[in-house]
Design an enzyme around this catalytic site. Structure first.
Site, PDB file in Angstrom:
ATOM      1  CE1 TYR A   1      -0.035  -7.217  -3.770  1.00  0.00           C
ATOM      2  CE2 TYR A   1      -2.143  -5.983  -3.832  1.00  0.00           C
ATOM      3  CZ  TYR A   1      -0.915  -6.524  -3.139  1.00  0.00           C
ATOM      4  OH  TYR A   1      -0.002  -5.376  -2.194  1.00  0.00           O
TER       5      TYR A   1
ATOM      6  CE1 TYR B   1       3.974  -8.120  -2.938  1.00  0.00           C
ATOM      7  CE2 TYR B   1       3.994  -5.700  -3.113  1.00  0.00           C
ATOM      8  CZ  TYR B   1       2.859  -6.690  -1.772  1.00  0.00           C
ATOM      9  OH  TYR B   1       2.439  -6.521  -1.354  1.00  0.00           O
TER      10      TYR B   1
END
Length: 383
Positions: free
Chosen positions: A332, A281
């Site tokens: 995202y 991430y």
């Protein structure tokens, strides 16, 4: 994991479909990938306060029964791996047989995630920050990253290598929002500062879309024709006073994996040396530096030597990173798209295949609390 699916990914606010419809698109795509009838689903798991109510999804899909629904609490995108763990735990406990884990976002419908405009009152962490002009996530997390860089002599080039690797991989991925938009060292260096040490390209995108995976028990997974990815281990949480709202936690320059990474490897019964590819991430590249160090891939003082573009790209790199483009260049979905790419690596179907792909690590939400992580493996390793 027997199935993965996703909607088309859009720039934030550009989806023509509602958030609920995007969720259904991703779930149905995952069912098709698995070769499973959607009516076999009996559980759902999500994170980051996903707005799509499982009972409504169950009604839309015509499920005969709904048995388990879980939501990972707190941490924003730090819950992307924990949501998978929660779904797997439901199956292991006998609360469900077939669980969909998903995340859906349509910011044109509900507003941009994490916005600070229109805030009339402040409380908690914001009460310590906003009076001094620290309004946004880049500002908050820049302080943690800068502390780590100062303590360990980490140069800007290490952050740049992470961004370049994500954009490099996105150029081979037609699903990526930044497909056809390569990034060079010069373009990175000349891009505007958002909050030092973060340039524009150190910061994640904001997108619309949805992604989903389908979980069944390991015994049942063998009955499906496609290659399944098996969960070796998962962990979530954070260390001592990580969530101290005045920003005075004892381990301030940290990605919050100091206690979580050891738990993951202990559960899996392996170490970082067994990992062939990582999907981390990227809220901001500085968090990736800290997270990789806290998972043991290098000592903090060795970050500059390890984090080079050559080391981070597939297929030739020492540790291929974010092989679909990650949060910076693919999409995202609060990190959930990283789980799908880890499954592709295990299957051998990634656009940027790592040569050592039988164990894939997913890292969720560096610098938030709680964070989570996940180790996926091939059937051969999992047996």
């Amino acid at each position: 994991m027997i199935g993965i699916g996703e909607s088309q990914y859009y720039r934030h606010g550009k989806s023509p479909d509602s958030e609920f419809k995007l969720a259904l698109q991703a779930i149905l795509a995952a069912c098709k990938d698995a070769g499973i009838d959607p009516r076999e689903i009996d559980g759902f798991s999500s994170f980051s306060d996903d707005r799509n109510d499982p009972s409504r999804i169950a009604a839309a899909l015509g499920l005969p029964r709904l048995r388990a629904t879980t939501m990972q609490w707190g941490g924003g995108g730090g819950g992307c791996c924990a949501a998978v763990a929660n779904g797997a735990a439901s199956i292991q406990a006998g609360l469900a047989d077939c669980v969909v884990v998903f995340r859906s976002l349509a910011q044109g419908q509900f507003g941009r995630f994490g916005r600070t405009s229109g805030v009339d009152t402040i409380s908690g962490e914001k009460a310590y920050l906003m009076p001094y002009g620290v309004l946004t996530p880049p500002q908050r997390f820049a302080m943690r990253a800068r502390r780590f860089m100062h303590d360990h002599g980490v140069r800007q080039e290490a952050l740049r290598a992470i961004a370049l690797a994500s954009y490099h991989h996105a150029q081979s991925n037609p699903r990526a929002v930044m497909y056809g938009k390569p990034l060079s060292e010069e373009k990175y260096d000349q891009s505007r500062w958002i909050a030092e040490p973060f340039h524009l390209f150190d910061c994640c995108m904001e997108n619309d879309g949805a992604a989903a995976v389908i979980l069944v028990s390991a015994e049942r997974a063998k009955d499906f024709p496609g290659k399944a990815a098996y969960i070796l281990g998962a962990a979530a949480g954070s260390g001592y006073r990580t969530g101290a709202i005045p920003h005075n936690s004892p381990l301030y320059g940290s990605a919050s994996f100091d206690t979580v990474a050891p738990d993951l490897f202990k559960m899996a019964g392996i170490s970082h040396t067994d990992v062939g590819v990582v999907q981390s991430y990227e809220n901001f590249t500085g968090g990736v530096v800290m997270a990789l160090a806290e998972h043991g891939f290098f000592k903090p003082d060795e970050a500059n030597e390890f984090l080079t573009l050559e080391n981070l790209i597939a297929p030739s790199g020492k540790l291929p990173l974010n092989t679909s483009g990650g949060n910076l260049a693919e999409c995202y979905m609060h990190g959930f798209e990283l789980v799908l790419e880890a499954v592709r690596q295990i299957r051998g179907t990634s656009c940027n295949q790592a040569p050592k792909n039988d164990v894939a690590l997913v890292i969720g939400g560096p610098m938030v609390t709680p964070v989570s992580n996940l180790l996926l493996a091939s059937q051969e390793v999992a047996q």
